[in-house]
Design a protein around this motif. Structure first.
Motif, PDB file in Angstrom:
ATOM      1  N   ALA A  82      31.368  46.591  46.726  1.00 37.35           N
ATOM      2  CA  ALA A  82      31.821  47.874  46.186  1.00 37.35           C
ATOM      3  C   ALA A  82      33.078  47.709  45.333  1.00 37.35           C
ATOM      4  N   GLY A  83      33.533  46.493  45.175  1.00 37.38           N
ATOM      5  CA  GLY A  83      34.751  46.246  44.408  1.00 37.38           C
ATOM      6  C   GLY A  83      34.554  46.454  42.912  1.00 37.38           C
ATOM      7  N   ASN A  84      35.596  46.960  42.274  1.00 35.97           N
ATOM      8  CA  ASN A  84      35.597  47.155  40.829  1.00 35.97           C
ATOM      9  C   ASN A  84      36.688  46.261  40.244  1.00 35.97           C
ATOM     10  N   CYS A  85      36.289  45.371  39.357  1.00 40.39           N
ATOM     11  CA  CYS A  85      37.230  44.412  38.762  1.00 40.39           C
ATOM     12  C   CYS A  85      37.506  44.713  37.295  1.00 40.39           C
ATOM     13  N   ASP A  86      37.220  45.939  36.849  1.00 42.71           N
ATOM     14  CA  ASP A  86      37.391  46.283  35.437  1.00 42.71           C
ATOM     15  C   ASP A  86      38.843  46.255  34.978  1.00 42.71           C
ATOM     16  N   LYS A  87      39.757  46.708  35.826  1.00 46.07           N
ATOM     17  CA  LYS A  87      41.165  46.787  35.433  1.00 46.07           C
ATOM     18  C   LYS A  87      41.990  45.784  36.222  1.00 46.07           C
ATOM     19  N   GLY A  88      42.908  45.152  35.535  1.00 46.51           N
ATOM     20  CA  GLY A  88      43.835  44.245  36.195  1.00 46.51           C
ATOM     21  C   GLY A  88      43.156  43.035  36.808  1.00 46.51           C
ATOM     22  N   ARG A  89      43.850  42.422  37.742  1.00 51.66           N
ATOM     23  CA  ARG A  89      43.350  41.205  38.368  1.00 51.66           C
ATOM     24  C   ARG A  89      43.048  41.373  39.852  1.00 51.66           C
ATOM     25  N   ARG A  90      43.346  42.551  40.371  1.00 57.16           N
ATOM     26  CA  ARG A  90      43.082  42.818  41.779  1.00 57.16           C
ATOM     27  C   ARG A  90      41.955  43.843  41.878  1.00 57.16           C
TER      28      ARG A  90
END
Length: 146
Positions: A82-90
């Motif tokens: 369910a993680g979203n990695c679109d913004k930033g690095r976390r």
């Protein structure tokens, strides 16, 4: 709801060094539950996974389903799907279902698999698990359903 499925020769999951689930030939499922997911989505995924013809027939074509080969499923909850990695690095997990809802739908999914008549092994929800598998092929698919 997201599922990463892998055709395996074998797979196992351990918690604190203790084996809690193990299968031979079959399908390894990593399941991520998101806000807004439903029992209907879990039922659809279970039926789809059991019926997918991803095992080779005598001609070497993917033409057999899990039930055709007498295979099993190892189902492991995977919150990070369910993680979203679109913004930033976390990664952001804003779309992940709350733990109680995630467990309820994960348990429903496991029950739906069992109702399909296949042997099912599982990990332990919210545990720190060590998963080992032999991906046969490799054959891996990503399924999503709301």
């Amino acid at each position: 709801m997201k599922a990463v499925i892998q055709r395996v020769s074998s797979a196992q999951v351990a918690v604190h060094g203790e084996l809690v689930g193990q299968i031979g030939r079959g399908i390894m499922v990593l399941l991520g539950v998101e806000k807004g997911d439903s029992e209907a989505a879990a039922d659809w995924l279970a039926e789809k996974i059991v019926g997918l013809r991803i095992f080779e027939d005598e001609a070497g074509k993917m033409n057999r389903a899990l039930t055709d080969i007498g295979g099993a499923v190892l189902a492991v909850s995977q919150f990070t799907l369910a993680g979203n990695c679109d913004k930033g690095r976390r990664p952001s997990f804003d779309t992940a279902a709350p733990a109680d809802e995630g467990k309820r739908l994960y348990d429903h999914f496991v029950g739906a698999l069992k109702r399909q008549g296949v042997p099912v092994q599982t990990g332990i929800f919210q545990a720190d698990m060590q998963v080992a598998l032999v991906n046969d092929g490799p054959v891996t698919f990503i399924l999503e359903r709301r």
